[in-house]
Design an enzyme around this catalytic site. Sequence first.
Site, PDB file in Angstrom:
ATOM      1  N   CYS A  45       0.676  -1.054   0.252  1.00 34.43           N
ATOM      2  CA  CYS A  45       0.330   0.025  -0.049  1.00 34.43           C
ATOM      3  C   CYS A  45       0.074   0.861  -0.106  1.00 34.43           C
ATOM      4  O   CYS A  45       1.697   1.747  -0.864  1.00 34.43           O
ATOM      5  CB  CYS A  45      -1.285  -0.281   1.232  1.00 34.43           C
ATOM      6  SG  CYS A  45      -2.439   0.671   1.324  1.00 34.43           S
TER       7      CYS A  45
ATOM      8  N   GLU B  39      -0.670  -8.594   5.787  1.00 36.57           N
ATOM      9  CA  GLU B  39      -0.404  -8.157   7.093  1.00 36.57           C
ATOM     10  C   GLU B  39      -1.419  -8.314   8.016  1.00 36.57           C
ATOM     11  O   GLU B  39      -1.646  -8.725   8.972  1.00 36.57           O
ATOM     12  CB  GLU B  39       0.226  -7.102   7.778  1.00 36.57           C
ATOM     13  CG  GLU B  39       0.081  -6.059   7.320  1.00 36.57           C
ATOM     14  CD  GLU B  39       0.245  -5.338   6.423  1.00 36.57           C
ATOM     15  OE1 GLU B  39       0.262  -5.587   5.065  1.00 36.57           O
ATOM     16  OE2 GLU B  39      -0.013  -3.681   6.044  1.00 36.57           O
TER      17      GLU B  39
ATOM     18  N   HIS C  24      -3.261  -5.434   1.625  1.00 34.06           N
ATOM     19  CA  HIS C  24      -2.588  -5.592   3.433  1.00 34.06           C
ATOM     20  C   HIS C  24      -2.562  -6.941   3.681  1.00 34.06           C
ATOM     21  O   HIS C  24      -3.577  -6.703   4.110  1.00 34.06           O
ATOM     22  CB  HIS C  24      -3.218  -4.587   3.921  1.00 34.06           C
ATOM     23  CG  HIS C  24      -2.854  -3.423   4.075  1.00 34.06           C
ATOM     24  ND1 HIS C  24      -2.517  -2.224   4.651  1.00 34.06           N
ATOM     25  CD2 HIS C  24      -3.906  -2.512   3.351  1.00 34.06           C
ATOM     26  CE1 HIS C  24      -1.790  -1.035   4.028  1.00 34.06           C
ATOM     27  NE2 HIS C  24      -2.813  -0.773   3.904  1.00 34.06           N
TER      28      HIS C  24
HETATM   29  N1  GLN Z   1      -3.580   6.083   0.590  1.00 32.32           N
HETATM   30  C1  GLN Z   1      -2.943   6.174   1.071  1.00 32.32           C
HETATM   31  C2  GLN Z   1      -1.087   6.359   1.183  1.00 32.32           C
HETATM   32  O1  GLN Z   1      -1.206   7.634   0.057  1.00 32.32           O
HETATM   33  C3  GLN Z   1      -2.012   4.625   1.807  1.00 32.32           C
HETATM   34  C4  GLN Z   1      -3.094   3.639   2.055  1.00 32.32           C
HETATM   35  C5  GLN Z   1      -2.294   3.040   3.176  1.00 32.32           C
HETATM   36  O2  GLN Z   1      -1.074   2.539   2.906  1.00 32.32           O
HETATM   37  N2  GLN Z   1      -3.505   1.754   3.570  1.00 32.32           N
HETATM   38  O3  GLN Z   1      -0.006   6.863   1.125  1.00 32.32           O
END
Ligand code: GLN
Length: 282
Positions: free
Chosen positions: A101, A256, A254
């Site tokens: 992410c 994790e 994610h």
């Molecule tokens: N939207 C977040 C970002 O731009 C990422 C979100 C996440 O890691 N769950 O960093």
Amino acid sequence: MGSISEAPDVTVGVLALQGAFSEHLQLLRQAEQVLAATTPAPPRKWAFLEVRTEAELASCDALVIPGGESTAISLVAERSNMLDPLRDFVKQARKPTWGTCAGLILLAESANRTKKGGQELIGGLDVRVNRNHFGRQTESFQANLDLDFLKKSDGGSEAPFRAIFIRAPVVERLLPHMPGVQEGEAKTGETVIAPSRSTDQSLISTIGGAEVEVMAILPGRTATLSHEAKEKLDAEAGDIVAVRQANVFGTSFHPELTGDPRIHTWWLEQVIDAVEKRRALA
Ligand code: GLN
């Protein structure tokens, strides 16, 4: 304590500047148990550690960059002088690195919808990511993904992976692989690019192909809001939510947060391969 025989075989760090790093450490330990139970060879000694400093990073054979807020992670990394060591780790030493992410955003060579002046990238993956791709209304959702790379070599069936997306990015474009900076990418106000990358071709040929591989597609969701949507490679085919390029792996979702250690287990196997290749050369 500290004798050579007690040194770990493989040290895996989790960048612990902000975000879901302890969840990754937990799943890495779970994956270690799976490997110990399923691999015939004697178990390896793994060390998993939180990484906040250059010295801690230097002790790692591989690194996870967790989800969280990519702007916050990059800001803390900048203030703690970690950006360049991280770039060296990923793009010069070319050690296995996995971003989830926010971590995927940081590992992209180009990112959209970034805050003005507020986002530095590490880079390593020749892709452009679109931050917060699914917009606010669907900030968070779960979906089943078919992940071919988890399938056993005997062709046995593998249950779909329940993937959690939280204000997730997607890979909206695969960029041409080039030894320098992705200069053509900096044209719009909200797009940032990572600084120059390693050109050490001999290391690249040892570590593997330089092409970006699409590792997972999220079917059935069309791009929201983005003017870039038209530019997508194949919008009907779904959104690209996992990619790999040589030593770098990135997922929009994610693993994790699921309690399902399959991707962590698979990635630790990739880490073992990379570490063994590197040691054979040393
Ligand atoms: N939207 C977040 C970002 O731009 C990422 C979100 C996440 O890691 N769950 O960093």
